[in-house]
Design a protein around this motif. Structure first.
Motif, PDB file in Angstrom:
ATOM      1  N   PHE A  15       0.798  -1.221   0.000  1.00 43.62           N
ATOM      2  CA  PHE A  15       0.000   0.000   0.000  1.00 43.62           C
ATOM      3  C   PHE A  15       0.837   1.281   0.000  1.00 43.62           C
ATOM      4  CE2 PHE A  15      -2.561  -3.390   1.762  1.00 43.62           C
ATOM      5  CZ  PHE A  15      -3.757  -3.241   1.083  1.00 43.62           C
ATOM      6  N   GLY A  16       2.147   1.175   0.014  1.00 37.48           N
ATOM      7  CA  GLY A  16       2.933   2.394  -0.038  1.00 37.48           C
ATOM      8  C   GLY A  16       4.386   2.194   0.347  1.00 37.48           C
ATOM      9  N   THR A  63       5.826  -2.789  -6.556  1.00 34.17           N
ATOM     10  CA  THR A  63       5.469  -2.267  -7.873  1.00 34.17           C
ATOM     11  C   THR A  63       5.390  -3.416  -8.876  1.00 34.17           C
ATOM     12  OG1 THR A  63       7.775  -1.939  -8.516  1.00 34.17           O
ATOM     13  CG2 THR A  63       6.678  -0.107  -7.377  1.00 34.17           C
ATOM     14  N   ALA A  64       4.751  -3.139  -9.998  1.00 36.71           N
ATOM     15  CA  ALA A  64       4.672  -4.147 -11.062  1.00 36.71           C
ATOM     16  C   ALA A  64       6.074  -4.523 -11.535  1.00 36.71           C
ATOM     17  CB  ALA A  64       3.839  -3.609 -12.218  1.00 36.71           C
ATOM     18  N   LEU A 145       8.035 -11.408  -3.440  1.00 35.44           N
ATOM     19  CA  LEU A 145       6.968 -10.425  -3.623  1.00 35.44           C
ATOM     20  C   LEU A 145       5.703 -11.020  -4.253  1.00 35.44           C
ATOM     21  CD1 LEU A 145       8.806  -7.149  -4.700  1.00 35.44           C
ATOM     22  CD2 LEU A 145       7.788  -7.698  -2.488  1.00 35.44           C
ATOM     23  N   PRO A 146       5.817 -11.870  -5.281  1.00 35.72           N
ATOM     24  CA  PRO A 146       4.585 -12.444  -5.827  1.00 35.72           C
ATOM     25  C   PRO A 146       3.788 -13.233  -4.789  1.00 35.72           C
ATOM     26  CG  PRO A 146       6.381 -12.731  -7.380  1.00 35.72           C
ATOM     27  CD  PRO A 146       6.988 -12.236  -6.092  1.00 35.72           C
ATOM     28  N   MET A 147       4.461 -14.012  -3.959  1.00 31.96           N
ATOM     29  CA  MET A 147       3.767 -14.786  -2.934  1.00 31.96           C
ATOM     30  C   MET A 147       3.156 -13.874  -1.874  1.00 31.96           C
ATOM     31  SD  MET A 147       6.450 -17.976  -2.591  1.00 31.96           S
ATOM     32  CE  MET A 147       5.417 -18.949  -1.487  1.00 31.96           C
ATOM     33  N   GLU A 195       1.444 -17.494 -13.241  1.00 27.55           N
ATOM     34  CA  GLU A 195       1.297 -16.922 -11.904  1.00 27.55           C
ATOM     35  C   GLU A 195       1.657 -15.441 -11.904  1.00 27.55           C
ATOM     36  OE1 GLU A 195       4.268 -17.804  -8.788  1.00 27.55           O
ATOM     37  OE2 GLU A 195       2.620 -18.785  -7.737  1.00 27.55           O
ATOM     38  N   GLY A 196       2.650 -15.065 -12.707  1.00 29.88           N
ATOM     39  CA  GLY A 196       3.049 -13.665 -12.784  1.00 29.88           C
ATOM     40  C   GLY A 196       1.920 -12.777 -13.265  1.00 29.88           C
ATOM     41  N   ARG A 197       1.192 -13.226 -14.273  1.00 26.99           N
ATOM     42  CA  ARG A 197       0.058 -12.457 -14.782  1.00 26.99           C
ATOM     43  C   ARG A 197      -1.034 -12.329 -13.718  1.00 26.99           C
ATOM     44  NH1 ARG A 197      -4.164 -14.759 -16.328  1.00 26.99           N
ATOM     45  NH2 ARG A 197      -3.117 -16.730 -16.846  1.00 26.99           N
ATOM     46  N   ARG A 198      -1.327 -13.423 -13.032  1.00 27.37           N
ATOM     47  CA  ARG A 198      -2.367 -13.382 -12.003  1.00 27.37           C
ATOM     48  C   ARG A 198      -1.970 -12.452 -10.863  1.00 27.37           C
ATOM     49  NH1 ARG A 198      -2.920 -19.210 -13.468  1.00 27.37           N
ATOM     50  NH2 ARG A 198      -1.214 -19.697 -12.052  1.00 27.37           N
ATOM     51  N   THR A 199      -0.696 -12.483 -10.482  1.00 29.34           N
ATOM     52  CA  THR A 199      -0.233 -11.636  -9.380  1.00 29.34           C
ATOM     53  C   THR A 199      -0.349 -10.161  -9.731  1.00 29.34           C
ATOM     54  OG1 THR A 199       1.299 -13.350  -8.622  1.00 29.34           O
ATOM     55  CG2 THR A 199       1.721 -11.106  -7.883  1.00 29.34           C
ATOM     56  N   LEU A 200      -0.011  -9.787 -10.952  1.00 30.61           N
ATOM     57  CA  LEU A 200      -0.132  -8.388 -11.364  1.00 30.61           C
ATOM     58  C   LEU A 200      -1.591  -7.943 -11.341  1.00 30.61           C
ATOM     59  CD1 LEU A 200       2.449  -8.150 -14.283  1.00 30.61           C
ATOM     60  CD2 LEU A 200       2.638  -7.190 -11.988  1.00 30.61           C
ATOM     61  N   ASP A 201      -2.499  -8.812 -11.743  1.00 30.92           N
ATOM     62  CA  ASP A 201      -3.924  -8.480 -11.682  1.00 30.92           C
ATOM     63  C   ASP A 201      -4.354  -8.244 -10.229  1.00 30.92           C
ATOM     64  OD1 ASP A 201      -4.191  -8.689 -14.419  1.00 30.92           O
ATOM     65  OD2 ASP A 201      -4.963 -10.750 -14.374  1.00 30.92           O
ATOM     66  N   ARG A 202      -3.845  -9.062  -9.324  1.00 27.74           N
ATOM     67  CA  ARG A 202      -4.208  -8.911  -7.914  1.00 27.74           C
ATOM     68  C   ARG A 202      -3.613  -7.631  -7.320  1.00 27.74           C
ATOM     69  NH1 ARG A 202      -3.311 -15.373  -6.636  1.00 27.74           N
ATOM     70  NH2 ARG A 202      -5.350 -16.029  -7.433  1.00 27.74           N
ATOM     71  N   LEU A 203      -2.405  -7.286  -7.746  1.00 23.07           N
ATOM     72  CA  LEU A 203      -1.787  -6.052  -7.260  1.00 23.07           C
ATOM     73  C   LEU A 203      -2.620  -4.838  -7.678  1.00 23.07           C
ATOM     74  CD1 LEU A 203       0.615  -4.640  -5.862  1.00 23.07           C
ATOM     75  CD2 LEU A 203       1.747  -4.579  -8.104  1.00 23.07           C
ATOM     76  N   LYS A 204      -3.166  -4.863  -8.884  1.00 27.33           N
ATOM     77  CA  LYS A 204      -4.009  -3.752  -9.347  1.00 27.33           C
ATOM     78  C   LYS A 204      -5.232  -3.595  -8.452  1.00 27.33           C
ATOM     79  CE  LYS A 204      -2.666  -4.243 -14.209  1.00 27.33           C
ATOM     80  NZ  LYS A 204      -3.131  -4.662 -15.566  1.00 27.33           N
ATOM     81  N   VAL A 205      -5.820  -4.703  -8.052  1.00 29.83           N
ATOM     82  CA  VAL A 205      -6.986  -4.645  -7.177  1.00 29.83           C
ATOM     83  C   VAL A 205      -6.590  -4.080  -5.812  1.00 29.83           C
ATOM     84  CG1 VAL A 205      -8.747  -6.005  -5.986  1.00 29.83           C
ATOM     85  CG2 VAL A 205      -8.149  -6.537  -8.361  1.00 29.83           C
TER      86      VAL A 205
END
Length: 222
Positions: A15-16, A63-64, A145-147, A195-205
């Protein structure tokens, strides 16, 4: 203490950007400042905390780009590590991992965070633990970070049954059970890519959620 500080930092970094108040950390746990400093040095070794010679202790933000860098390292190293570790995994252990995934696939609604974390830990930690290159294992440990993002998503949003993710886990485990270690490593590489694609989608949320209350020793950097 280390586990508590690690958990607090893991929540904050999605978050920051934060500065860790060393004295505030010591006061929060009623320990001396040198003890607090030692905890932070150990978390720095795991990649959660940053510090150079003259800087403050810093954490976040996720970050992404940071996730992409971690994913790249994992895609290069984890399949190789899995292939080397796989011959030492017991059949009973792999069967239990498979049962855990199958159990999650049968669940309705949100899957408990501890179930998700257990499944991920099985594949990305337990299955790799027999690799004896300590330096390489340490590098992988610092690329979490992804986990972390996936665990936070499970905590704040919730993860529902994901057929594709679970199918990837089962494919890898089944190939390990069959002794097809090269094929298991190839499936593992494909899983990390997806998994990388899914993680980036979750980070956006997560990025649009209200910032949660963080530990008092974490000071937001504007």
């Amino acid at each position: 203490m280390i586990a508590s500080v690690e958990a607090a930092i893991m929540v904050a970094i999605a978050f920051g950007h934060y500065r860790v108040d060393e004295q505030g950390l010591a006061d929060s746990f009623s320990v001396s400042r040198p003890v607090a400093r030692e905890v932070l040095w150990r978390l720095r070794e795991s990649g959660l905390v940053e510090k150079n010679l003259h800087s403050s202790w810093l954490v976040g933000p996720v970050t992404a780009q940071a996730i992409a860098h971690d994913r790249e390292v994992r895609m290069l190293l984890e399949p190789h590590v899995l292939k080397q570790s796989a011959p030492h995994l017991r059949h009973e252990e792999l069967a239990a991992m498979r049962e855990a995934v199958s159990g999650a696939m049968a669940m309705e609604g949100k899957i408990p965070r501890d179930v998700i974390e257990g499944i991920e830990r099985d594949l990305h930690v337990s299955c790799l633990r027999h690799f004896d290159n300590k330096r390489m294992s340490q590098i992988l440990h610092g690329c979490r970070l992804p986990m972390i993002v996936d665990a936070l998503f499970a905590q704040f949003i919730g993860i529902y049954r994901d057929e594709s993710t679970f199918a990837e886990h089962l494919e890898i485990i089944d190939r390990l059970l069959a002794g097809a270690f090269e094929d298991a490593a190839a499936s593992h590489a494909a899983h990390l890519h997806n998994e990388g694609r899914r993680t980036l989608d979750r980070l956006k949320v997560l990025s649009v959620l209200p910032e949660p209350e963080v530990a008092p020793y974490l000071q937001r950097i504007v």
